[in-house]
Design an enzyme around this catalytic site. Structure first.
Site, PDB file in Angstrom:
ATOM      1  N   HIS A  72     -52.242  -9.867  22.252  1.00 53.93           N
ATOM      2  CA  HIS A  72     -50.863 -10.381  22.135  1.00 53.93           C
ATOM      3  C   HIS A  72     -49.819  -9.292  22.409  1.00 53.93           C
ATOM      4  CE1 HIS A  72     -52.154 -14.287  20.480  1.00 53.93           C
ATOM      5  NE2 HIS A  72     -53.063 -13.596  19.820  1.00 53.93           N
ATOM      6  N   ASN A 145     -51.780 -20.424  18.297  1.00 50.27           N
ATOM      7  CA  ASN A 145     -51.748 -20.392  19.759  1.00 50.27           C
ATOM      8  C   ASN A 145     -51.191 -21.704  20.293  1.00 50.27           C
ATOM      9  OD1 ASN A 145     -52.870 -17.806  20.095  1.00 50.27           O
ATOM     10  ND2 ASN A 145     -54.962 -18.590  20.026  1.00 50.27           N
TER      11      ASN A 145
END
Length: 508
Positions: A72, A145
């Site tokens: 990320h 997500n």
């Protein structure tokens, strides 16, 4: 002498700027005498070490970067608020859901998962959707997500999975040979691979994608009653993704399209909104599913959703580093009324996410404004780099950094105690029962339109055709064949894999 009016205005303007100019200083507050020239020994002599402004400037420049997130890394954030759509205290005692109209400030960070900090936002990848709720019970992080499932179900495989998806240690290039070699021994990834190779793996904007908590969590009410829940953010802007040709076009024009779109729309007053829904199952109902409901590779099929609130993002950060880059999310940041489930992947994330933030930002990361709770913080954690807190913050208690103490009465909240959970069985190290690795990938494939099916085959075969090992390629195609025969047959044709070999592998 005659002076034009415009000249006088310019002169007055310059004078005004000069009067109000702020003096440039070093970090110690001392003014800088010259920011254009180093101190030297004579006209052509060496630069002197006593030039403390030069030395400090170079030292600070060399230390501007903190460790990049291991996953990320590329992300963008925004501030906003969450408003509860009802009173859900019968299900949870967590404050964001306590009463209709309850407003909770939030900070959201969207991100790609695998690719590095400066990578194009057009690359195929799951997208992180992490929300920090600044509640009056403390900070709660819903770290999810844009896709509802994941590649693996046990956190012991997380480092291996990420290593396979990250660039090669030899070439520093991401290589389908590596990650499909890994996934060929992980049939649990079949569902997630199907999701990520649809066009959902290349969203048109962060505003036009949904978000999911992925894992099951527990909601606990005032009576100590437990229900399992899954979270789903539904975009009010609708879900829009990029088709293969659009990805190429957008990347050629603007590979920062996701960040640019979010900033542009919020700054223009077009505030994006998401409705938060939950799926709720009692422990008994969870146990009756014909698959493991605590498996992060599975969706809870045919379980109704309940809307619990709406989130609006209405302000971009004033400074990217201070807010977005230094924001720290972890599933372990929970509040009363919410607990982690027994999901094996979630259990590992509870430790890993908090630990990586300590590595990136240090032990006092909660003192950074973006991570600091709005509710009072009172504990005996102390010292460490960059600490500016005295713990309890009470002058009368500065000498007491322990508990219990007769001098300082620091109480606990019994509502925050862990819920009692019955246990049985033996300590073991075994795979879950009833994994059912393939069927939900088939459900997803059959739900797609013909155009989306064609794009899925195009996207997936594009990477599979880069795999040099024929056995790995055949095994992967056999997994998708087991999910749906049409799916596997079309993929075999697109990858030039022998269908008889595929059916043989699928029957084993």
């Amino acid at each position: 002498m005659h002076m034009s009016k415009s000249f006088l205005l310019i002169s007055m303007g310059l004078a005004s700027i000069s009067v109000h100019a702020q003096t440039l200083t070093r970090d110690n507050g001392a003014p800088v005498g010259d920011n254009q020239n180093s101190i030297t020994a004579g006209e052509n002599g060496s630069v002197l070490l006593q030039d403390v402004h030069l030395i400090q400037k170079l030292q600070r420049f060399a230390r501007e970067r903190i460790p990049e997130r291991v996953v990320h890394a590329r992300g963008t954030g925004a501030h906003g608020e969450f408003v509860a759509s009802g009173d859900f205290s019968d299900l949870t005692l967590s404050s964001p859901f306590a009463q209709s109209g309850k407003v909770t400030p939030v900070f959201v960070r969207f991100s790609t998962v695998i690719h590095s900090k400066g990578s194009p936002e057009t690359l195929r990848d799951p997208r992180g959707f992490a929300t920090k709720f600044y509640t009056d019970q403390g900070n709660w992080d819903l770290v999810g997500n844009n896709l509802p499932v994941f590649f693996i179900r046990d956190s012991i495989k997380f480092p291996d999975m990420v290593h396979s998806l990250k660039p090669s240690p030899v070439t520093n290039l991401q290589d389908p040979n590596r990650f499909f070699d890994f996934f060929s021994s992980q049939p649990s990834a079949t569902n997630m691979l199907t999701w990520v190779y649809t066009n959902l793996g290349t969203p048109a904007s962060y505003r036009t994608m949904d978000g999911f908590g992925v894992h099951a969590y527990k909601w606990i009410n005032q009576k100590g009653e437990v229900n399992y829940v899954k979270f789903h953010w539904k975009s009010q802007q609708g879900v829009k993704s990029l088709r293969p040709a659009e990805v190429t076009k957008v990347q050629g024009e603007d590979f920062n399209h996701l960040t640019n779109d979010l900033y542009t729309q919020i700054n223009a007053g077009n505030f994006p909104k998401w409705d938060l829904y939950v799926k709720v199952l009692s422990p008994k109902a969870l146990s009756k599913l014909d698959y493991n409901g605590l498996d992060a590779t599975k969706v809870w099929l045919d379980v109704p959703e309940k809307k619990v609130g709406t989130m609006t993002l209405n302000r971009v950060p004033d400074n990217f580093f201070l807010e977005t880059e230094q924001s720290a999310f972890a599933p372990s940041n929970i509040i009363p009324g919410i607990e982690p489930s027994e999901d094996r992947l979630l259990q590992g994330r509870l430790f890993a996410y908090a630990d990586t933030q300590l590595y990136r930002l240090g032990a006092n990361l909660f003192q950074l404004p973006v991570n600091s709770p709005k509710s009072p913080v009172a504990n005996h954690n102390q010292d460490g780099p960059s600490n500016n807190s005295t713990g309890l913050g009470n002058v009368d208690s500065l000498d007491v950094n322990y508990e219990p103490s007769r001098l300082v009465n620091l109480t606990v909240d019994k509502q925050a105690r862990a819920v009692e959970t019955p246990l049985s069985g033996h300590v073991q190290q075994q795979a879950i029962r009833n994994p059912r690795d393939f069927f939900q990938a088939g459900v997803l494939y059959r739900s797609l339109s013909e155009q989306d099916k064609a794009d899925l085959i195009h996207n997936l075969s594009g990477d599979l055709n880069k795999v040099n090992d024929a056995e790995v390629k055949a095994i992967m195609v056999s997994y998708f064949y087991r999910a749906d025969k049409e799916y596997g047959t079309r993929l075999a044709k697109a990858t030039d894999v022998n269908l008889k070999q595929v059916t043989k592998l699928a029957s084993m």
